[in-house]
Write a protein that holds these residues in place. Structure first.
Motif, mmCIF file in Angstrom:
data_model
loop_
_atom_site.group_PDB
_atom_site.id
_atom_site.type_symbol
_atom_site.label_atom_id
_atom_site.label_comp_id
_atom_site.label_asym_id
_atom_site.label_seq_id
_atom_site.Cartn_x
_atom_site.Cartn_y
_atom_site.Cartn_z
ATOM 1 N N ILE A 1 3.959 21.838 -31.581
ATOM 2 C CA ILE A 1 5.079 22.185 -32.493
ATOM 3 C C ILE A 1 5.937 22.937 -31.806
ATOM 4 O O ILE A 1 5.433 24.061 -31.238
ATOM 5 C CB ILE A 1 4.573 22.463 -33.790
ATOM 6 N N ILE A 2 7.160 22.613 -31.486
ATOM 7 C CA ILE A 2 7.939 23.329 -30.620
ATOM 8 C C ILE A 2 9.256 23.636 -31.247
ATOM 9 O O ILE A 2 9.820 22.768 -31.750
ATOM 10 C CB ILE A 2 8.381 22.459 -29.465
ATOM 11 N N GLU A 3 9.826 24.972 -31.198
ATOM 12 C CA GLU A 3 11.092 25.381 -31.669
ATOM 13 C C GLU A 3 11.847 25.623 -30.357
ATOM 14 O O GLU A 3 11.309 26.520 -29.387
ATOM 15 C CB GLU A 3 10.777 26.680 -32.556
ATOM 16 N N VAL A 4 12.950 25.336 -30.245
ATOM 17 C CA VAL A 4 13.871 25.441 -28.982
ATOM 18 C C VAL A 4 15.002 26.378 -29.398
ATOM 19 O O VAL A 4 15.898 26.205 -30.418
ATOM 20 C CB VAL A 4 14.592 24.138 -28.463
ATOM 21 N N LYS A 5 15.178 27.602 -28.638
ATOM 22 C CA LYS A 5 16.093 28.401 -29.053
ATOM 23 C C LYS A 5 16.790 28.997 -27.710
ATOM 24 O O LYS A 5 16.034 29.367 -26.925
ATOM 25 C CB LYS A 5 15.432 29.641 -29.745
ATOM 26 N N LYS A 6 18.229 29.163 -27.713
ATOM 27 C CA LYS A 6 18.685 30.120 -26.606
ATOM 28 C C LYS A 6 18.397 31.339 -26.700
ATOM 29 O O LYS A 6 17.981 31.872 -25.646
ATOM 30 C CB LYS A 6 20.129 29.781 -26.658
ATOM 31 N N TYR A 7 18.271 32.016 -27.784
ATOM 32 C CA TYR A 7 17.863 33.261 -28.184
ATOM 33 C C TYR A 7 16.609 33.280 -29.010
ATOM 34 O O TYR A 7 16.960 33.056 -30.276
ATOM 35 C CB TYR A 7 19.003 34.272 -28.530
ATOM 36 N N ALA A 8 15.516 33.532 -28.698
ATOM 37 C CA ALA A 8 14.466 33.385 -29.687
ATOM 38 C C ALA A 8 14.365 35.018 -30.132
ATOM 39 O O ALA A 8 14.274 35.812 -29.736
ATOM 40 C CB ALA A 8 13.114 33.081 -28.920
ATOM 41 N N ALA A 9 14.030 34.683 -31.717
ATOM 42 C CA ALA A 9 14.105 36.223 -32.546
ATOM 43 C C ALA A 9 13.184 35.925 -33.384
ATOM 44 O O ALA A 9 12.122 34.907 -33.476
ATOM 45 C CB ALA A 9 15.570 36.777 -32.867
ATOM 46 N N LEU A 10 13.333 36.826 -34.497
ATOM 47 C CA LEU A 10 12.163 36.645 -35.741
ATOM 48 C C LEU A 10 12.229 35.237 -36.431
ATOM 49 O O LEU A 10 11.331 34.741 -36.947
ATOM 50 C CB LEU A 10 12.737 37.711 -36.723
ATOM 51 N N SER A 11 13.594 34.778 -36.420
ATOM 52 C CA SER A 11 13.756 33.603 -37.245
ATOM 53 C C SER A 11 12.913 32.418 -36.664
ATOM 54 O O SER A 11 12.137 31.779 -37.426
ATOM 55 C CB SER A 11 15.092 32.944 -37.262
ATOM 56 N N ALA A 12 12.883 32.453 -35.175
ATOM 57 C CA ALA A 12 11.927 31.413 -34.544
ATOM 58 C C ALA A 12 10.559 31.492 -34.738
ATOM 59 O O ALA A 12 9.755 30.458 -35.199
ATOM 60 C CB ALA A 12 12.165 31.415 -33.000
ATOM 61 N N CYS A 13 10.120 32.838 -35.164
ATOM 62 C CA CYS A 13 8.619 32.831 -35.384
ATOM 63 C C CYS A 13 8.430 32.459 -36.899
ATOM 64 O O CYS A 13 7.334 31.599 -37.119
ATOM 65 C CB CYS A 13 8.361 34.440 -35.410
ATOM 66 N N GLY A 14 9.192 32.759 -37.839
ATOM 67 C CA GLY A 14 9.341 32.223 -39.166
ATOM 68 C C GLY A 14 9.190 30.722 -39.417
ATOM 69 O O GLY A 14 8.276 30.090 -39.942
ATOM 70 N N GLN A 15 10.065 30.067 -38.591
ATOM 71 C CA GLN A 15 10.299 28.498 -38.516
ATOM 72 C C GLN A 15 9.067 28.118 -38.157
ATOM 73 O O GLN A 15 8.664 26.851 -38.631
ATOM 74 C CB GLN A 15 11.502 28.335 -37.757
#
Length: 157
Positions: free
Chosen positions: A98-112
């Protein structure tokens, strides 16, 4: 024990298939911003053999319970629009990520990604123990140890 699996995740009778596509760069992806598209394409270019196939914008979860007063078409629309959407689900042999793609990875990416994994396991129980990966360009350094502790892989491109 009706309605629950051994791992305590609720079972759902969704009978959905995943629409797999070849793992290759595209000019755009469903529900992905142009910035995130650039990050994902950089990952594919940097790791061309990392996966075999992938699916984009995979809906998971129940979504909002629509009002029974709505027509069936609007009820489906309410549910579809309120379900969570995983950026990318990728496969290499029998392993799913499962992959979350972010220009800037922060807390929200972890929760998602943690919630996406939970919902994915519930909606698609045949895929055992999916891995988690955040692909990013810039990173909040405060999440590095958290990700390691929760087995979330990080890939900078």
């Amino acid at each position: 024990m009706t309605g629950e699996r051994e791992n305590n995740l609720p079972m759902r009778n969704l009978k959905r298939d995943i629409s797999w596509q070849p793992y290759r760069a595209l000019s755009r992806y469903p529900h992905m911003s142009p910035e995130d598209t650039q990050v994902w394409n950089s990952f594919i270019k940097s790791y061309p053999d990392y996966f075999d196939r992938c699916a984009y914008d995979l809906r998971v979860g129940r979504g909002t319970e629509p009002s029974p007063s709505l027509s069936p078409e609007y009820q489906k629309m309410v549910t579809d629009l309120s379900q969570k959407r995983i950026d990318v689900v990728a496969m290499k042999r029998q392993y799913v990520t499962i992959i979350e793609v972010k220009k800037y990875a922060a807390l929200s990416a972890c929760g998602q990604i943690l919630v996406y994994r939970y919902l994915f396991r519930s909606d698609f129980p045949d895929y055992i123990n999916p891995h988690m990966l955040i692909v990013y360009n810039q990173l909040d350094p405060d999440i590095v140890d958290f990700c390691a502790a929760h087995h979330i892989l990080l890939a900078r491109v």
